[in-house]
Design a protein around this motif. Structure first.
Motif, PDB file in Angstrom:
ATOM      1  N   LYS A  75       0.832  -1.200   0.000  1.00  0.00           N
ATOM      2  CA  LYS A  75       0.000   0.000   0.000  1.00  0.00           C
ATOM      3  C   LYS A  75       0.866   1.249   0.000  1.00  0.00           C
ATOM      4  O   LYS A  75       1.871   1.320   0.722  1.00  0.00           O
ATOM      5  CB  LYS A  75      -0.927  -0.006   1.218  1.00  0.00           C
ATOM      6  N   PHE A  76       0.438   2.233  -0.792  1.00  0.00           N
ATOM      7  CA  PHE A  76       1.164   3.495  -0.906  1.00  0.00           C
ATOM      8  C   PHE A  76       0.164   4.633  -0.746  1.00  0.00           C
ATOM      9  O   PHE A  76      -0.730   4.809  -1.575  1.00  0.00           O
ATOM     10  CB  PHE A  76       1.872   3.586  -2.265  1.00  0.00           C
ATOM     11  N   PRO A  77       0.288   5.435   0.332  1.00  0.00           N
ATOM     12  CA  PRO A  77      -0.699   6.485   0.594  1.00  0.00           C
ATOM     13  C   PRO A  77      -0.464   7.738  -0.232  1.00  0.00           C
ATOM     14  O   PRO A  77       0.665   8.093  -0.560  1.00  0.00           O
ATOM     15  CB  PRO A  77      -0.507   6.765   2.091  1.00  0.00           C
ATOM     16  N   GLN A  78      -1.564   8.415  -0.554  1.00  0.00           N
ATOM     17  CA  GLN A  78      -1.567   9.744  -1.160  1.00  0.00           C
ATOM     18  C   GLN A  78      -0.602   9.865  -2.350  1.00  0.00           C
ATOM     19  O   GLN A  78       0.360  10.629  -2.343  1.00  0.00           O
ATOM     20  CB  GLN A  78      -1.258  10.789  -0.099  1.00  0.00           C
ATOM     21  N   VAL A  79      -0.880   9.084  -3.362  1.00  0.00           N
ATOM     22  CA  VAL A  79      -0.069   9.069  -4.577  1.00  0.00           C
ATOM     23  C   VAL A  79      -0.678  10.032  -5.598  1.00  0.00           C
ATOM     24  O   VAL A  79      -1.869   9.967  -5.904  1.00  0.00           O
ATOM     25  CB  VAL A  79       0.007   7.649  -5.166  1.00  0.00           C
TER      26      VAL A  79
END
Length: 223
Positions: A75-79
């Motif tokens: 998971k990668f936030p605020q891309v």
């Protein structure tokens, strides 16, 4: 093959007898994801949370010893559009390590992290992991190994690809959820693609239909 945004499938030059000659690499491999850049977030304004599903299927499904694949989700936030995901370029992300069995199939699915995709992620796990390979590929392999002759590596890849495609293709068609899909199949005849993909990385990356870019590496690994 419908639904895929980018397909890199190496062609077999002949039957399975061509896949065991000494000049081909038969040792263990490590497949690492080096870099991913999101070009399209499927969101009109601002940033979005992104999930990257990585699945590596290792050759002929073996129904006795277990499901022959590696999988992970990150998971990668605020891309934002044009952003590079937070992967250490020196270490990468290990997606597979082991001895390939004729071919390696790599699937990368980038999606927006929403309640709908989280629900589908559970379906993906339950159906692809528990049933997809075991049931669909297993039944196809039984057909292939019937009166017409034994299972060959090319036929095994065909069965495996059909099994995975049925699940991920549905995922890729969900409106505004799927950002992009990448599929690659690496075969023994090409030494499982040892080296960088693309081969001129870091000068360039593989463009997946304008939705995201990816770079990965296949290395020889110790036993």
């Amino acid at each position: 093959m419908t639904g895929w945004l980018r397909v890199d499938e190496q062609a077999f030059s002949g039957g399975v007898e061509h896949l065991v000659e000494p000049e081909y690499y038969n040792g263990s491999c490590a497949l690492s994801l080096l870099k991913v850049r999101i070009l399209e977030t499927r969101k009109l304004f601002g940033a979005t949370d992104v999930i990257l599903y990585s699945i590596v299927v290792n050759g002929l499904p073996d129904m006795k010893s277990g499901t022959p694949f590696w999988s992970r989700q990150d998971k990668f936030p605020q891309v934002k559009k044009g952003a590079t995901l937070s992967i250490d370029p020196d270490l990468g992300v290990l997606l597979f390590r082991g001895r390939p069995q004729g071919f390696l199939n790599l699937y990368l699915v980038a999606v927006r992290d929403t309640e709908e995709t989280r629900q589908f992620a559970q379906l993906l796990k339950e159906n692809f992991v528990a049933k997809g390979i075991g049931t669909i590929a297993g039944s196809l392999i039984q057909i292939f190994s019937g009166p017409t002759g034994p299972v060959t590596v090319p036929l095994a890849r065909e069965a495996t690809t059909q099994a995975v495609e049925a699940t991920i293709d549905y995922f890729a068609k969900q409106k505004n959820l799927a950002i992009g899909v990448y599929y690659a199949s690496l075969i023994r005849e090409k030494n499982y693609g040892l080296g960088y993909h693309p081969n001129d990385y870091p000068d360039s990356m593989i463009n997946c239909d304008g939705h995201f870019e990816v770079a990965y590496e296949v290395q020889k690994a110790g036993e």
